[in-house]
Scaffold this motif. Structure first.
Motif, PDB file in Angstrom:
ATOM      1  N   LEU A  32      83.960   9.355 -39.852  1.00 20.38           N
ATOM      2  CA  LEU A  32      84.839  10.510 -40.029  1.00 20.38           C
ATOM      3  C   LEU A  32      86.126  10.116 -40.745  1.00 20.38           C
ATOM      4  CD1 LEU A  32      84.389  12.348 -36.622  1.00 20.38           C
ATOM      5  CD2 LEU A  32      83.611  13.112 -38.876  1.00 20.38           C
ATOM      6  N   LYS A  33      86.623   8.935 -40.437  1.00 19.83           N
ATOM      7  CA  LYS A  33      87.871   8.480 -41.050  1.00 19.83           C
ATOM      8  C   LYS A  33      87.665   7.944 -42.465  1.00 19.83           C
ATOM      9  CE  LYS A  33      91.839   5.526 -40.298  1.00 19.83           C
ATOM     10  NZ  LYS A  33      92.512   4.571 -39.447  1.00 19.83           N
ATOM     11  N   GLY A  59      82.579  20.869 -51.761  1.00 18.65           N
ATOM     12  CA  GLY A  59      83.734  20.657 -50.893  1.00 18.65           C
ATOM     13  C   GLY A  59      83.891  19.276 -50.300  1.00 18.65           C
ATOM     14  N   TRP A  60      82.957  18.359 -50.560  1.00 18.73           N
ATOM     15  CA  TRP A  60      83.056  17.002 -50.036  1.00 18.73           C
ATOM     16  C   TRP A  60      84.086  16.210 -50.831  1.00 18.73           C
ATOM     17  CZ3 TRP A  60      80.404  15.616 -45.699  1.00 18.73           C
ATOM     18  CH2 TRP A  60      79.379  16.458 -45.293  1.00 18.73           C
ATOM     19  N   ILE A  61      84.655  15.198 -50.216  1.00 24.53           N
ATOM     20  CA  ILE A  61      85.592  14.283 -50.884  1.00 24.53           C
ATOM     21  C   ILE A  61      84.771  13.085 -51.331  1.00 24.53           C
ATOM     22  CG2 ILE A  61      87.659  12.871 -50.602  1.00 24.53           C
ATOM     23  CD1 ILE A  61      88.312  14.890 -48.214  1.00 24.53           C
ATOM     24  N   VAL A  62      84.695  12.863 -52.640  1.00 19.30           N
ATOM     25  CA  VAL A  62      83.784  11.865 -53.189  1.00 19.30           C
ATOM     26  C   VAL A  62      84.526  10.883 -54.085  1.00 19.30           C
ATOM     27  CG1 VAL A  62      81.662  11.515 -54.516  1.00 19.30           C
ATOM     28  CG2 VAL A  62      81.968  13.620 -53.222  1.00 19.30           C
ATOM     29  N   LYS A  63      84.234   9.603 -53.905  1.00 22.87           N
ATOM     30  CA  LYS A  63      84.782   8.541 -54.749  1.00 22.87           C
ATOM     31  C   LYS A  63      83.656   7.603 -55.149  1.00 22.87           C
ATOM     32  CE  LYS A  63      89.342   8.353 -52.629  1.00 22.87           C
ATOM     33  NZ  LYS A  63      90.287   7.500 -51.899  1.00 22.87           N
ATOM     34  N   LEU A  64      83.773   7.051 -56.339  1.00 23.57           N
ATOM     35  CA  LEU A  64      82.850   6.021 -56.786  1.00 23.57           C
ATOM     36  C   LEU A  64      83.630   4.716 -56.836  1.00 23.57           C
ATOM     37  CD1 LEU A  64      80.060   5.223 -57.852  1.00 23.57           C
ATOM     38  CD2 LEU A  64      80.879   5.764 -60.145  1.00 23.57           C
ATOM     39  N   ASN A  65      83.234   3.755 -56.017  1.00 28.05           N
ATOM     40  CA  ASN A  65      83.904   2.461 -55.938  1.00 28.05           C
ATOM     41  C   ASN A  65      83.047   1.392 -56.603  1.00 28.05           C
ATOM     42  OD1 ASN A  65      86.058   3.498 -54.299  1.00 28.05           O
ATOM     43  ND2 ASN A  65      84.629   3.501 -52.595  1.00 28.05           N
ATOM     44  N   GLN A  83      86.354  18.404 -43.693  1.00 30.18           N
ATOM     45  CA  GLN A  83      87.124  18.930 -42.579  1.00 30.18           C
ATOM     46  C   GLN A  83      87.620  17.877 -41.612  1.00 30.18           C
ATOM     47  OE1 GLN A  83      84.410  21.756 -40.906  1.00 30.18           O
ATOM     48  NE2 GLN A  83      84.829  23.293 -42.483  1.00 30.18           N
ATOM     49  N   GLU A  84      87.036  16.714 -41.655  1.00 31.79           N
ATOM     50  CA  GLU A  84      87.354  15.678 -40.683  1.00 31.79           C
ATOM     51  C   GLU A  84      88.147  14.509 -41.242  1.00 31.79           C
ATOM     52  OE1 GLU A  84      86.797  16.134 -37.513  1.00 31.79           O
ATOM     53  OE2 GLU A  84      85.631  17.954 -37.786  1.00 31.79           O
ATOM     54  N   SER A  85      88.177  14.354 -42.558  1.00 34.97           N
ATOM     55  CA  SER A  85      88.791  13.184 -43.168  1.00 34.97           C
ATOM     56  C   SER A  85      90.307  13.296 -43.179  1.00 34.97           C
ATOM     57  CB  SER A  85      88.294  13.016 -44.610  1.00 34.97           C
ATOM     58  OG  SER A  85      86.925  12.777 -44.610  1.00 34.97           O
ATOM     59  N   THR A  86      90.921  12.134 -43.021  1.00 37.78           N
ATOM     60  CA  THR A  86      92.375  12.049 -43.147  1.00 37.78           C
ATOM     61  C   THR A  86      92.696  10.978 -44.159  1.00 37.78           C
ATOM     62  OG1 THR A  86      92.513  10.433 -41.365  1.00 37.78           O
ATOM     63  CG2 THR A  86      92.801  12.743 -40.767  1.00 37.78           C
ATOM     64  N   ASP A  87      93.733  11.176 -44.904  1.00 41.22           N
ATOM     65  CA  ASP A  87      94.114  10.190 -45.933  1.00 41.22           C
ATOM     66  C   ASP A  87      94.825   9.057 -45.348  1.00 41.22           C
ATOM     67  OD1 ASP A  87      94.638  12.847 -48.211  1.00 41.22           O
ATOM     68  OD2 ASP A  87      92.946  11.482 -48.145  1.00 41.22           O
TER      69      ASP A  87
END
Length: 87
Positions: A32-33, A59-65, A83-87
Motif C-alpha cells: 500500500l505504501k 487512475g493508478w500511480i505508475v512509474k517505470l524504474n 486511494q491508499e498510496s502516500t508520497d
C-alpha cells in the motif's frame, strides 16, 4: 500484420496477469505504501508505454524504474493504489 496481432495478444495477457495481482483482496502495508513491482520481461518491453498509459488512465500511480547492473539493465514497473498510496 502478424506482429500487430502478436503484440495485441501479448498486451492482453500482460494486463490480465497484472490485474490478477492488483485485484488481490488484501494488499500488505508495504504494498500500500510502496506499490507493487513487476519486472518487465524483454519480450514485452515494447508494450511499456501502452501499459503505463492504460493504468494511469484508470487512475493508478505508475512509474517505470531502471536498475542498472554491470552488463545489463532491468526495467521494473511500479504500480501504486490511487486511494491508499502516500508520497
Amino acid at each position: 500484420m502478424k506482429n500487430y496481432q502478436m503484440y495485441k495478444d501479448m498486451l492482453k495477457q500482460v494486463v490480465t496477469d497484472i490485474n490478477a495481482c492488483l485485484d488481490q483482496k488484501e494488499w500488505t502495508a508495504k504494498q500500500l505504501k510502496k506499490g507493487m513491482e513487476f519486472v518487465i520481461h524483454d519480450d514485452w518491453f515494447p508494450l511499456c508505454s501502452t501499459i503505463i498509459k492504460k493504468y494511469r488512465g484508470a487512475g493508478w500511480i505508475v512509474k517505470l524504474n531502471v536498475e542498472v547492473e554491470p552488463g545489463r539493465r532491468q526495467y521494473i514497473l511500479n504500480i501504486r493504489h490511487p486511494q491508499e498510496s502516500t508520497d
